[in-house]
Design an enzyme around this catalytic site. Structure first.
Site, PDB file in Angstrom:
ATOM      1  N   ARG A 268     -42.922   6.756 -17.151  1.00 13.08           N
ATOM      2  CA  ARG A 268     -43.131   5.964 -18.897  1.00 13.08           C
ATOM      3  C   ARG A 268     -43.383   6.549 -19.783  1.00 13.08           C
ATOM      4  NH1 ARG A 268     -40.326   0.466 -16.963  1.00 13.08           N
ATOM      5  NH2 ARG A 268     -41.079   0.106 -19.185  1.00 13.08           N
TER       6      ARG A 268
ATOM      7  N   GLN B 108     -40.623  -7.415 -25.335  1.00 13.65           N
ATOM      8  CA  GLN B 108     -40.627  -6.952 -23.799  1.00 13.65           C
ATOM      9  C   GLN B 108     -40.716  -6.182 -23.699  1.00 13.65           C
ATOM     10  OE1 GLN B 108     -36.833  -9.455 -22.443  1.00 13.65           O
ATOM     11  NE2 GLN B 108     -36.539  -8.910 -24.418  1.00 13.65           N
ATOM     12  N   ASN B 109     -41.083  -5.202 -24.548  1.00 11.19           N
ATOM     13  CA  ASN B 109     -41.247  -4.049 -24.495  1.00 11.19           C
ATOM     14  C   ASN B 109     -42.494  -3.212 -24.608  1.00 11.19           C
ATOM     15  OD1 ASN B 109     -38.857  -3.212 -25.300  1.00 11.19           O
ATOM     16  ND2 ASN B 109     -38.733  -2.750 -26.836  1.00 11.19           N
TER      17      ASN B 109
ATOM     18  N   ASP C 249     -43.488   0.403 -24.596  1.00 10.97           N
ATOM     19  CA  ASP C 249     -44.182   1.185 -25.097  1.00 10.97           C
ATOM     20  C   ASP C 249     -44.654   0.561 -26.501  1.00 10.97           C
ATOM     21  OD1 ASP C 249     -40.535   1.433 -25.865  1.00 10.97           O
ATOM     22  OD2 ASP C 249     -42.524   1.019 -27.686  1.00 10.97           O
TER      23      ASP C 249
ATOM     24  N   HIS D 297     -44.641  -7.751 -21.838  1.00 10.77           N
ATOM     25  CA  HIS D 297     -44.895  -8.040 -20.943  1.00 10.77           C
ATOM     26  C   HIS D 297     -45.187  -6.803 -20.705  1.00 10.77           C
ATOM     27  CE1 HIS D 297     -40.393  -9.472 -20.444  1.00 10.77           C
ATOM     28  NE2 HIS D 297     -40.860 -10.362 -20.345  1.00 10.77           N
TER      29      HIS D 297
ATOM     30  N   GLY E   4     -31.740  -5.766 -29.271  1.00 11.55           N
ATOM     31  CA  GLY E   4     -31.641  -4.806 -28.149  1.00 11.55           C
ATOM     32  C   GLY E   4     -32.295  -5.419 -26.780  1.00 11.55           C
TER      33      GLY E   4
ATOM     34  N   SER F  39     -30.648  -7.911 -23.279  1.00  2.46           N
ATOM     35  CA  SER F  39     -29.423  -7.874 -23.104  1.00  2.46           C
ATOM     36  C   SER F  39     -29.321  -9.757 -22.422  1.00  2.46           C
ATOM     37  CB  SER F  39     -28.937  -5.911 -21.268  1.00  2.46           C
ATOM     38  OG  SER F  39     -30.801  -7.281 -20.678  1.00  2.46           O
TER      39      SER F  39
ATOM     40  N   GLU G 160     -23.475  -3.833 -28.315  1.00  4.79           N
ATOM     41  CA  GLU G 160     -23.212  -5.318 -27.341  1.00  4.79           C
ATOM     42  C   GLU G 160     -23.427  -6.520 -27.617  1.00  4.79           C
ATOM     43  OE1 GLU G 160     -23.172  -2.972 -24.092  1.00  4.79           O
ATOM     44  OE2 GLU G 160     -25.170  -3.204 -23.966  1.00  4.79           O
TER      45      GLU G 160
HETATM   46  C1  BV8 Z   1     -41.426 -15.535 -14.690  1.00  4.95           C
HETATM   47  C2  BV8 Z   1     -42.089  -4.903 -17.623  1.00  4.95           C
HETATM   48  C3  BV8 Z   1     -42.212 -17.675 -14.355  1.00  4.95           C
HETATM   49  C4  BV8 Z   1     -41.926  -3.541 -16.259  1.00  4.95           C
HETATM   50  C5  BV8 Z   1     -40.043  -5.950 -17.450  1.00  4.95           C
HETATM   51  C6  BV8 Z   1     -36.897 -15.498  -8.984  1.00  4.95           C
HETATM   52  C7  BV8 Z   1     -38.059 -15.121  -8.723  1.00  4.95           C
HETATM   53  C8  BV8 Z   1     -39.208 -15.425  -9.153  1.00  4.95           C
HETATM   54  C9  BV8 Z   1     -38.766 -14.478 -10.457  1.00  4.95           C
HETATM   55  C10 BV8 Z   1     -37.217 -15.087 -10.763  1.00  4.95           C
HETATM   56  C11 BV8 Z   1     -36.288 -14.960 -10.002  1.00  4.95           C
HETATM   57  N1  BV8 Z   1     -35.147 -14.996 -10.549  1.00  4.95           N
HETATM   58  C12 BV8 Z   1     -35.433 -15.319 -11.895  1.00  4.95           C
HETATM   59  C13 BV8 Z   1     -36.592 -15.227 -11.751  1.00  4.95           C
HETATM   60  C14 BV8 Z   1     -37.050 -15.050 -13.526  1.00  4.95           C
HETATM   61  C15 BV8 Z   1     -36.961 -13.255 -13.524  1.00  4.95           C
HETATM   62  C16 BV8 Z   1     -36.579 -12.838 -13.918  1.00  4.95           C
HETATM   63  O1  BV8 Z   1     -35.242 -12.771 -14.983  1.00  4.95           O
HETATM   64  N2  BV8 Z   1     -35.295 -12.026 -13.286  1.00  4.95           N
HETATM   65  C17 BV8 Z   1     -34.452 -11.599 -13.515  1.00  4.95           C
HETATM   66  C18 BV8 Z   1     -33.965 -10.153 -12.680  1.00  4.95           C
HETATM   67  C19 BV8 Z   1     -33.125 -12.872 -12.936  1.00  4.95           C
HETATM   68  N3  BV8 Z   1     -38.435 -13.823 -15.076  1.00  4.95           N
HETATM   69  C20 BV8 Z   1     -39.908 -12.687 -14.193  1.00  4.95           C
HETATM   70  O2  BV8 Z   1     -39.964 -12.201 -13.072  1.00  4.95           O
HETATM   71  C21 BV8 Z   1     -40.747 -13.339 -15.145  1.00  4.95           C
HETATM   72  N4  BV8 Z   1     -42.030 -14.041 -15.111  1.00  4.95           N
HETATM   73  O3  BV8 Z   1     -40.710 -15.529 -14.773  1.00  4.95           O
HETATM   74  O4  BV8 Z   1     -42.535 -16.329 -14.607  1.00  4.95           O
HETATM   75  C22 BV8 Z   1     -42.723 -17.766 -15.583  1.00  4.95           C
HETATM   76  C23 BV8 Z   1     -42.369 -18.081 -16.596  1.00  4.95           C
HETATM   77  C24 BV8 Z   1     -42.951 -19.127 -17.528  1.00  4.95           C
HETATM   78  C25 BV8 Z   1     -43.870 -19.278 -17.647  1.00  4.95           C
HETATM   79  C26 BV8 Z   1     -44.516 -19.464 -16.974  1.00  4.95           C
HETATM   80  C27 BV8 Z   1     -44.053 -18.638 -16.018  1.00  4.95           C
HETATM   81  C28 BV8 Z   1     -41.175 -11.923 -16.085  1.00  4.95           C
HETATM   82  C29 BV8 Z   1     -40.659 -11.117 -15.776  1.00  4.95           C
HETATM   83  C30 BV8 Z   1     -40.736  -9.642 -16.378  1.00  4.95           C
HETATM   84  C31 BV8 Z   1     -40.439  -8.230 -15.849  1.00  4.95           C
HETATM   85  N5  BV8 Z   1     -40.936  -7.249 -16.581  1.00  4.95           N
HETATM   86  N6  BV8 Z   1     -40.512  -5.392 -17.832  1.00  4.95           N
HETATM   87  C32 BV8 Z   1     -41.457  -2.478 -17.285  1.00  4.95           C
HETATM   88  O5  BV8 Z   1     -41.464  -2.722 -18.189  1.00  4.95           O
HETATM   89  O6  BV8 Z   1     -41.960  -1.544 -16.071  1.00  4.95           O
HETATM   90  S1  BV8 Z   1     -38.291  -7.090 -17.933  1.00  4.95           S
HETATM   91  C33 BV8 Z   1     -37.775  -5.828 -18.409  1.00  4.95           C
HETATM   92  O7  BV8 Z   1     -36.570  -5.741 -18.750  1.00  4.95           O
HETATM   93  C34 BV8 Z   1     -38.344  -5.403 -19.596  1.00  4.95           C
HETATM   94  O8  BV8 Z   1     -39.189  -5.537 -20.446  1.00  4.95           O
HETATM   95  C35 BV8 Z   1     -37.361  -6.483 -21.119  1.00  4.95           C
HETATM   96  O9  BV8 Z   1     -38.245  -7.371 -20.626  1.00  4.95           O
HETATM   97  C36 BV8 Z   1     -36.387  -6.500 -19.757  1.00  4.95           C
HETATM   98  C37 BV8 Z   1     -34.672  -7.292 -19.796  1.00  4.95           C
HETATM   99  O10 BV8 Z   1     -34.332  -5.969 -20.526  1.00  4.95           O
HETATM  100  P1  BV8 Z   1     -33.923  -4.928 -21.766  1.00  4.95           P
HETATM  101  O11 BV8 Z   1     -35.286  -5.249 -22.422  1.00  4.95           O
HETATM  102  O12 BV8 Z   1     -33.203  -6.826 -22.276  1.00  4.95           O
HETATM  103  O13 BV8 Z   1     -33.466  -4.075 -21.639  1.00  4.95           O
HETATM  104  P2  BV8 Z   1     -31.544  -3.790 -21.320  1.00  4.95           P
HETATM  105  O14 BV8 Z   1     -31.301  -2.742 -20.598  1.00  4.95           O
HETATM  106  O15 BV8 Z   1     -31.286  -4.953 -20.335  1.00  4.95           O
HETATM  107  O16 BV8 Z   1     -31.122  -4.631 -22.366  1.00  4.95           O
HETATM  108  C38 BV8 Z   1     -30.657  -3.313 -23.995  1.00  4.95           C
HETATM  109  C39 BV8 Z   1     -30.142  -3.939 -24.397  1.00  4.95           C
HETATM  110  O17 BV8 Z   1     -29.937  -2.552 -25.870  1.00  4.95           O
HETATM  111  C40 BV8 Z   1     -28.418  -3.538 -24.598  1.00  4.95           C
HETATM  112  O18 BV8 Z   1     -27.933  -5.215 -24.548  1.00  4.95           O
HETATM  113  C41 BV8 Z   1     -28.361  -2.660 -25.241  1.00  4.95           C
HETATM  114  O19 BV8 Z   1     -26.609  -3.325 -25.839  1.00  4.95           O
HETATM  115  C42 BV8 Z   1     -29.052  -2.690 -25.841  1.00  4.95           C
HETATM  116  N7  BV8 Z   1     -28.806  -1.674 -26.872  1.00  4.95           N
HETATM  117  C43 BV8 Z   1     -28.717  -0.327 -26.374  1.00  4.95           C
HETATM  118  N8  BV8 Z   1     -28.804   0.613 -27.447  1.00  4.95           N
HETATM  119  C44 BV8 Z   1     -29.026  -0.062 -28.910  1.00  4.95           C
HETATM  120  C45 BV8 Z   1     -29.080  -1.564 -28.036  1.00  4.95           C
HETATM  121  N9  BV8 Z   1     -29.746  -2.469 -28.827  1.00  4.95           N
HETATM  122  C46 BV8 Z   1     -29.858  -1.672 -30.338  1.00  4.95           C
HETATM  123  N10 BV8 Z   1     -29.681  -0.957 -31.104  1.00  4.95           N
HETATM  124  C47 BV8 Z   1     -29.272   0.429 -29.817  1.00  4.95           C
HETATM  125  N11 BV8 Z   1     -29.630   1.379 -30.242  1.00  4.95           N
END
Ligand code: BV8
Length: 256
Positions: free
Chosen positions: A70, A102-103, A105, A120, A189, A191, A220
């Protein structure tokens, strides 16, 4: 939620405060892979394997190799027009602008953004996994050829300064404060798949005082599309330049 594509303009009055949330999509046009696109970042890796504390315990070398890759990709990427458009808006409205990414980078910083947080974590930082009190290490070199896990002065392992699933995001108090006082929230950007970031648009609508105006920009509709005042469909690099229309601040008294 309206999805007019004809009038892509977000008017910002001299008193509006703007909260911007960015996700992997804003870096897509810089060549960085997103998470959930078909050939996305997680391709070949299960989230649980490379982005959870359990995955780290099970195979720290694999996790370091994932983040080294990365880092290489992020170092090769350049900020795109969307990053510069946000930096330009910050210049125009000053401390009425706040960016929460959230990024992990550094493209926002390299395009000039300053008033921002990485909820993050950050790719080019590492920290002692035992939280021994040693400072977070800025390491711009990537661990390209890791053979053994880098070690902290206290003898514990160094880990990427990244918030993994199940860990608490950074700067949540500041983020909550900024959402409470914003009158405009723009998500770019992302999801809407990950919490708590996907809840920010809801928080902005129930904040004290009038609900904020909320906009999403991306090609989207996100999973939380219905929560936004308006969804502006298109790539960030095409839509963000020219999207913001800041009103001129009132002339200072005595100055014409
Ligand atoms: C938390 C770092 C409590 C890593 C990331 C069970 C057990 C424990 C937790 C949970 C659970 N169930 C649910 C949870 C909560 C969990 C969660 O949400 N899980 C999901 C899978 C359901 N969350 C957590 O664990 C978080 N912590 O809840 O702690 C708490 C909460 C509040 C207060 C106190 C305590 C921690 C989550 C952090 C995880 N780490 N990143 C790394 O980067 O390697 S998450 C990672 O995915 C990213 O950082 C980002 O945040 C996340 C989502 O990704 P997106 O950025 O949205 O990217 P994605 O690919 O999904 O979408 C891209 C979008 O771009 C698309 O929509 C596309 O259409 C669009 N796009 C494409 N091209 C373009 C574009 N847009 C514009 N222009 C373009 N050209």
């Amino acid at each position: 939620m309206a999805t007019e594509a004809f009038q892509d303009l977000i008017e910002i009055s001299a008193s509006d405060r703007v909260f911007v949330l960015t996700g992997a999509g804003i870096s897509a046009e810089s060549g960085l892979r997103t998470f959930r696109d078909s050939n996305g970042l997680w391709a070949g890796h299960r989230v649980e394997t490379v982005a959870t504390p359990e995955g780290w315990e099970a195979n720290p070398e694999l996790v370091w190799q994932f983040y080294s890759q990365r880092r290489r990709e992020a170092q090769a990427g350049q900020p795109n027009a969307a990053h510069y458009a946000l930096a330009e808006l910050e210049k125009r409205i000053g401390d009425r602008f706040f960016l929460c990414s959230q990024n992990v980078d550094d493209l926002h910083e390299r395009s000039g953004s300053r008033n921002m947080v990485h909820m993050h974590g950050e790719l080019f930082k590492s920290r002692c996994e035992a939280n021994c009190g040693a400072p977070i290490i800025e390491d711009s070199h990537s661990y390209n050829f890791i053979r053994e896990i880098p070690i902290c002065a206290c003898g514990s392992r160094l880990r990427p300064h990244i918030v993994w699933f199940g860990e608490i995001p950074l700067e949540m108090t500041r983020i909550q404060q900024e959402i409470d006082r914003c009158s405009i929230l723009v998500a770019v950007g992302t999801s809407g798949a990950v919490y708590p970031a996907a809840s920010f648009v809801h928080w902005a609508k129930v904040r004290r005082g009038a609900p904020a105006r909320t906009y999403y920009v991306g090609p989207e509709a996100p999973l939380n599309a219905n929560a936004f005042t308006r969804v502006i469909l298109g790539k960030a690099g095409e839509k963000l330049p020219g999207l913001f229309q800041p009103g001129e601040p009132p002339a200072l008294p005595g100055r014409q």
